[in-house]
Every structure is written in C-alpha cells, then in structure tokens.
Design a protein around this motif. Structure first.
Motif, short mmCIF file in Angstrom:
data_model
loop_
_atom_site.label_atom_id
_atom_site.label_comp_id
_atom_site.label_asym_id
_atom_site.label_seq_id
_atom_site.Cartn_x
_atom_site.Cartn_y
_atom_site.Cartn_z
N LEU A 76 -18.79 4.50 50.65
CA LEU A 76 -19.71 3.90 52.46
C LEU A 76 -18.95 4.82 53.48
O LEU A 76 -19.56 5.23 54.84
N ALA B 207 -25.82 0.44 62.48
CA ALA B 207 -24.42 0.58 61.00
C ALA B 207 -23.36 0.59 61.68
O ALA B 207 -21.93 -0.41 60.60
N ALA C 281 -22.12 -2.83 58.23
CA ALA C 281 -20.57 -1.60 58.49
C ALA C 281 -20.00 -3.08 57.61
O ALA C 281 -19.22 -2.75 56.45
N ARG D 20 -18.03 2.42 64.13
CA ARG D 20 -18.62 2.73 62.97
C ARG D 20 -17.99 2.66 61.56
O ARG D 20 -17.97 1.46 60.53
N LEU E 69 -20.94 6.82 56.96
CA LEU E 69 -21.07 6.52 57.67
C LEU E 69 -20.09 8.03 59.10
O LEU E 69 -20.99 7.64 60.06
N VAL F 54 -27.87 -0.11 56.63
CA VAL F 54 -26.50 1.48 56.74
C VAL F 54 -26.74 2.36 56.17
O VAL F 54 -26.41 3.55 56.78
#
Length: 449
Positions: free
Chosen positions: A165, A184, A188, A130, A169, A439
């Motif tokens: 971000l 995701a 990502a 991720r 995540l 995401v």
C-alpha cells in the motif's frame, strides 16, 4: 423443563455471552470452557447444592477464568458474585504483565508520533494526507499483534500488505490537481484499518464472532478517542489561557509537537484502554444507539424530502450527494454498533422496529441518490469521482436491502438475530475490497488524472 433448569440455562447463556466477548478467547475455547463449567455444575449438584449455588461455585473454580469472572462479578453484583468471585489477586503476576503492556503501548505511541512528526516535516500536504493512515495504523496493528501473539507468518503478511500500500500511494505518478489522487487519499485509510482488523481477530478473519468483536472495538475506540480529545482540549485551552496572561505563546509548540505526537498517541492509548477496560464503554453503547437512531431516522426523512423537492436530478449538487453518502455510512456504522451491543437472546422490541424504519429511510435516500448519479453520468459522462460514488452507493444499496430484509424477518419473529449479525460482519470485507480497488486500480484506469 423445570424452573430450576431454565434458570441454570439462562445463567450459562449469560456467562457464555460475557466470556465470548472477552478479546483473548476464541469461540472454540468458549465451547470447551462451557463443557468444563457444566461438568462442575453437575458434580456440585450431586453433592446437594441447588443449581444456582452450583453455578456460582463452578464459575469460581474455573481458575483460568478468574480475571473474566471478576469483571462479570462487577456487572452482576446483585447476586452472590462479590462473595464468591470478587477477591484480590493472589500474586503480582497480573500487575507485572500490566506494567509490561503499558510500556509496549507507550513505546508504540511514541513511535506513531515520531512517524507523524517526520511525515509533517518532509512531506507536502497532499502526500501527507495520502499516507496518514499508514503512519499510525502499523503501530496500532503492532500493539494488537503483540496482544494476540500472532504468528510470524501472519505478521509477515500484514507487513507485506502495509508495504505494498505504501508503494502504491507513493510510487504512482498522480496528477496533483487530478481526481484520482483525492480518491486515493479518501479511500486509503480504509485499507490500513482493514489490516488492523486482521491483527485484531488474530488471523481468524473467517470467524463472524471475531469480526463482530472488531466492530465493537472500533465503536469503543471512537468513544475513547473522543473522550481523550475533549479532555485534552480542555487542558490545552486552560494552559494556553494561563500562559497567555504572561505573554507566553504556545501555538508553535502545539503545531510542531503536541498535535503530531498527541493525536496518534491518543489513538494507541485509546486502543489499550478498550482492551483493558472494555466493559466500561459497553454499557454506553445501548444508550448512544437509542438516542441517535431516532434522530438519524428523522435526518434521513428530511434528506429524502430535500432530494425529491429538488426536481431535476441532473441539477442535484455534487456536494449534497457526497454529504448523503456520509450520512448513509453513518447509518450503517450506527446500525453495526447497535447490533454489536445487543443481547442476541432478547426478543424483538420497539427499538428493533425503529432500526427497521431507519434502514427503510436510508434505502429511500440511497435509491434517489443512485438515480441522480446515474442521470448525471448519462448526461455528462463518467469520471473517476462519479464512478467511485456510484460504486459505493451500489454497495450500500445491497447492504441495506439485505439488512432490511433480515431485520424485518427478525421483527416478525420469523428468523433469529444471528442471521442479521452474520450478514453485517460478512459484508464488511466488501468495503475494504472496494477501497483497495479505488486506491490501486482507479488511478491506472483513469490515467492518474
């Protein structure tokens, strides 16, 4: 218009296109420099020089363009460029700046490698996947930001975007066996790369020309990374073979140190090479696109035949649909890189017709794939994977339809090449927005399942 005037205009257009593609020069600066160039040409022709001689001397006298003109000279050495432009540097300022830049590049490459090493040490595989883009992209963006001398405000916005971000995540309560965590991880990397693009364009993200420059940068970066990877693979293989003869096993060192530091480091170094030696790879782009465009068109035709032959669209394998999406994305990447490498002043030719055929074939494949996806959703219901795939294919459909329309108009000489080029770069942020939506919003909408 006389032949002499036509020749001068052709040379100015050629010079302008070359200078405009130099990474550190904005379109407004190119306009200003062209004005200076034309003034110098006019002054020189008034002294008795013909247009060709005046043009060559005027370029030489544009002092702040010496470095760019020197590269231009290497590509057009069939004229008098070597005598007029290709001269040694007057001082060591350039070499000193180059050494400083190399130091920055190596420092950032080491930082990216250290970040990946820490990630592989403390995170599990799912978390590492991720965050893979976040471990390297900030360092690449940092190099471009240093290169472009970005303002603190722009740097703050980029840093905040990377931080948000990272929080999304890692703070979202993903189900390790669910679909949204996979979505995701897949989407990502698009978001950090969009942020790298913002650093590359120097904050001028509204400029179509700068966005197209980033497309060129991405294509050239991919080529350099591939070359570095192939060369490194050969060297590592030879080293393993030689040391294996004396019973020395390097596999632990490869897994624990060489890969974590070498892969991200290669990306940073490749970006530096693109910035420093961009004209080397630019000559490869037309060759690559002309080789792969017809091959990709044949592959699309085969894919379309397979889809039609399957019969019931609800029985189409999901893996096949994912592969088709990958093929369509490859088509658009190839098309973008081809457009970025094309001379905008050249007339439409056979290769443009081949590209139109490729776009039409991609449209046919995308239409059948969309039909299969809608049929599966109607039959079995919606899921995060199905909705994400459907949304991506709808975006691809819009992109391809408009591209095909503009390309057909260009091939029929009813519109200029600029409209096609502008459309490509204007649509790119849509993909970044969609990836961000997948995401950030999809896990919440689908309960992190």
């Amino acid at each position: 218009m006389t032949d002499s005037t036509t020749s001068l205009e052709t040379q100015v257009a050629r010079w302008r296109d070359y200078v405009h593609r130099h990474r550190a020069i904005a379109p407004a600066d190119v306009d200003e420099m062209e004005d200076h160039l034309r003034e110098r040409v006019a002054d020189l022709t008034a002294t008795g020089l013909d247009d060709d001689e005046a043009f060559l001397v005027a370029v030489k006298r544009l002092g702040r363009l010496d470095a760019i003109s020197r590269e231009f000279a290497r590509e057009h050495s069939e004229r008098l460029w070597k005598q007029l432009v290709l001269v040694p540097d007057a001082d060591d300022a350039g070499s000193s700046e180059a050494r400083r830049e190399l130091t920055v590049v190596l420092t950032l490459a080491l930082g990216a490698g250290l970040a990946v090493k820490l990630g592989t040490t403390f995170w599990d595989e799912s978390t590492l996947l991720r965050n893979a883009g976040l471990l390297v992209a900030p360092f690449l963006a940092g190099y471009l930001a240093w290169k472009r001398r970005l303002t603190w405000r722009t740097l703050g916005m980029l840093g905040a975007a990377f931080a948000v971000l990272g929080v999304v995540l890692n703070a979202y309560p993903f189900d390790p066996s669910g679909s949204t965590v996979v979505l995701a991880a897949v989407h990502a990397p698009v978001v950090p790369w969009a942020l790298v693009g913002l650093a590359y364009v120097g904050g001028r993200w509204r400029s179509s020309d700068r966005r197209m420059d980033f497309v060129r940068f991405t294509g050239e970066l991919a080529i350099y990374v591939a070359l570095i990877t192939l060369g490194s693979g050969v060297l590592v293989g030879l080293t393993f073979g030689l040391l294996g003869l004396v019973d020395v096993d390097l596999e632990p060192a490869l897994e624990q140190w060489l890969i974590p530091f070498g892969v991200p480091g290669a990306l940073i170094v490749a970006a530096w090479l693109v910035e420093a030696k961009q004209q080397v790879v630019e000559n490869m782009a037309p060759v690559l696109t002309r080789v792969f465009t017809p091959l990709t068109t044949v592959m699309l035709a085969v894919s379309f035949t397979v889809l039609v032959a399957v019969g019931g669209l609800t029985t189409v394998d999901r893996g096949l649909l994912l592969l088709l999406d990958a093929v369509l994305i490859l088509v658009l990447a190839l098309l973008l890189y081809s457009i970025s490498a094309r001379d905008p002043l050249a007339r439409p030719g056979l290769f443009d017709v081949l590209q139109l055929a490729m776009v039409v074939a991609a449209l046919a494949v995308d239409t059948v794939a969309l039909t299969a996806m809608l049929t599966r959703i109607a039959e079995f219901g919606a899921s995060p994977n199905k909705v994400a795939a459907l949304g991506l294919n709808l975006l691809l459909l819009v992109h391809l339809v408009r591209t095909g329309w503009l390309l057909a108009g260009f091939c029929r000489r009813r519109r200029g090449f600029g409209a096609l080029e502008t459309w490509q770069t204007a649509y790119l942020p849509v993909y970044a927005a969609w990836a961000t939506l997948v995401v950030v919003a999809f896990p919440v909408v689908f309960g992190f399942a």
